[in-house]
Enzyme design. Sequence first.
Site, PDB file in Angstrom:
ATOM      1  N   ASP A   1      33.329  41.959  45.388  1.00  0.00           N
ATOM      2  CA  ASP A   1      33.153  40.548  45.029  1.00  0.00           C
ATOM      3  C   ASP A   1      33.422  39.689  46.254  1.00  0.00           C
ATOM      4  O   ASP A   1      33.926  40.173  47.268  1.00  0.00           O
ATOM      5  CB  ASP A   1      34.044  40.160  43.839  1.00  0.00           C
ATOM      6  CG  ASP A   1      35.500  40.546  44.015  1.00  0.00           C
ATOM      7  OD1 ASP A   1      35.860  41.064  45.086  1.00  0.00           O
ATOM      8  OD2 ASP A   1      36.288  40.321  43.082  1.00  0.00           O
TER       9      ASP A   1
ATOM     10  N   ASN B   1      44.290  38.284  33.453  1.00  0.00           N
ATOM     11  CA  ASN B   1      43.447  37.868  32.317  1.00  0.00           C
ATOM     12  C   ASN B   1      42.460  38.974  31.921  1.00  0.00           C
ATOM     13  O   ASN B   1      41.555  38.729  31.137  1.00  0.00           O
ATOM     14  CB  ASN B   1      42.698  36.569  32.643  1.00  0.00           C
ATOM     15  CG  ASN B   1      41.656  36.742  33.742  1.00  0.00           C
ATOM     16  OD1 ASN B   1      41.579  37.804  34.364  1.00  0.00           O
ATOM     17  ND2 ASN B   1      40.864  35.714  33.975  1.00  0.00           N
TER      18      ASN B   1
ATOM     19  N   HIS C   1      40.358  40.522  33.972  1.00  0.00           N
ATOM     20  CA  HIS C   1      39.130  40.631  34.775  1.00  0.00           C
ATOM     21  C   HIS C   1      39.160  41.854  35.678  1.00  0.00           C
ATOM     22  O   HIS C   1      40.221  42.366  36.024  1.00  0.00           O
ATOM     23  CB  HIS C   1      38.849  39.340  35.570  1.00  0.00           C
ATOM     24  CG  HIS C   1      39.735  39.093  36.752  1.00  0.00           C
ATOM     25  ND1 HIS C   1      39.988  37.837  37.251  1.00  0.00           N
ATOM     26  CD2 HIS C   1      40.427  39.929  37.555  1.00  0.00           C
ATOM     27  CE1 HIS C   1      40.772  37.927  38.310  1.00  0.00           C
ATOM     28  NE2 HIS C   1      41.060  39.192  38.501  1.00  0.00           N
TER      29      HIS C   1
HETATM   30  P1  PGA Z   1      46.345  41.397  42.429  1.00  0.00           P
HETATM   31  O1  PGA Z   1      44.913  40.949  41.932  1.00  0.00           O
HETATM   32  O2  PGA Z   1      46.219  42.785  42.926  1.00  0.00           O
HETATM   33  O3  PGA Z   1      46.661  40.435  43.570  1.00  0.00           O
HETATM   34  O4  PGA Z   1      47.271  41.254  41.259  1.00  0.00           O
HETATM   35  C1  PGA Z   1      44.250  41.721  41.005  1.00  0.00           C
HETATM   36  C2  PGA Z   1      43.025  40.996  40.515  1.00  0.00           C
HETATM   37  O5  PGA Z   1      43.107  39.799  40.231  1.00  0.00           O
HETATM   38  O6  PGA Z   1      41.967  41.623  40.406  1.00  0.00           O
END
Ligand code: PGA
Length: 242
Positions: free
Chosen positions: A71, A137, A139
């Site tokens: 992404d 959340n 995702h």
């Molecule tokens: P993080 O992000 O590893 O910084 O918790 C994960 C994500 O939001 O995909």
Amino acid sequence: MGRNFKCIVTDDAAQWSSQAAQYIFDLLTATPQAVITLPTGMTPLPLYQTWVQDYGYHQDVWQNLRFVALDEYVGLPADDERLFASWLARVCLDPLHIQNRTLFQSDAAPESEAQKMRKWLALNGPLDLAVLGLGKNGHVAFNEPGTAFTESVHVTPLASDTLQANARYWGALERVPQAGITLGLADLAQARHTVLLVTGAEKAQILKQALYGPVTTDIPASYLQTIENVTIIADRAAASLL
Ligand code: PGA
């Protein structure tokens, strides 16, 4: 239907990064010239640090990988240090000398970038290995809640939870780009192998919902229940509710 997760749970951070590094490295060794996507975020950082530390022993595997972006933010200049591509280059791709990179161009017309990536996947896909993080959340990549499981590469507004979570990288919420471009759940579902990286108690609830709750677009990561060859690598805190 999937639900055949392999779950690796480690006691502490040091064990987590060494086990994740070894597990994914073994998968890559078994697949010459693998097409692989890798996540940004705090979770995978210790894994990348372990790979970089051990680089001297494993050069040949890294040289032959084909990296494809998972992404990216939309609308930033090509040399912006905050691009996911810049971050991943700094912490992982450059130190491992992974040259073969297919990236999203943040400063190009987003819809044509999405189309270009769809074509690239049609020619070079599916992914051999999707390494993913999990958002609080639910995702995965920028597939925010509500994204259809059938979506391929697409441009998307970012959910407010994601903007909040990413504000720490930008100094202030207003500075976080409002849109992103992402491989879709349909592209990720085709991966030959998927590794989900999860650490910390704040992810325990969403990990449980994603793996054992209803399969629903409200929790994008619940698509993992519908595919085969999924490995979860979690520390004890993240796995505490499983
Ligand atoms: P993080 O992000 O590893 O910084 O918790 C994960 C994500 O939001 O995909």
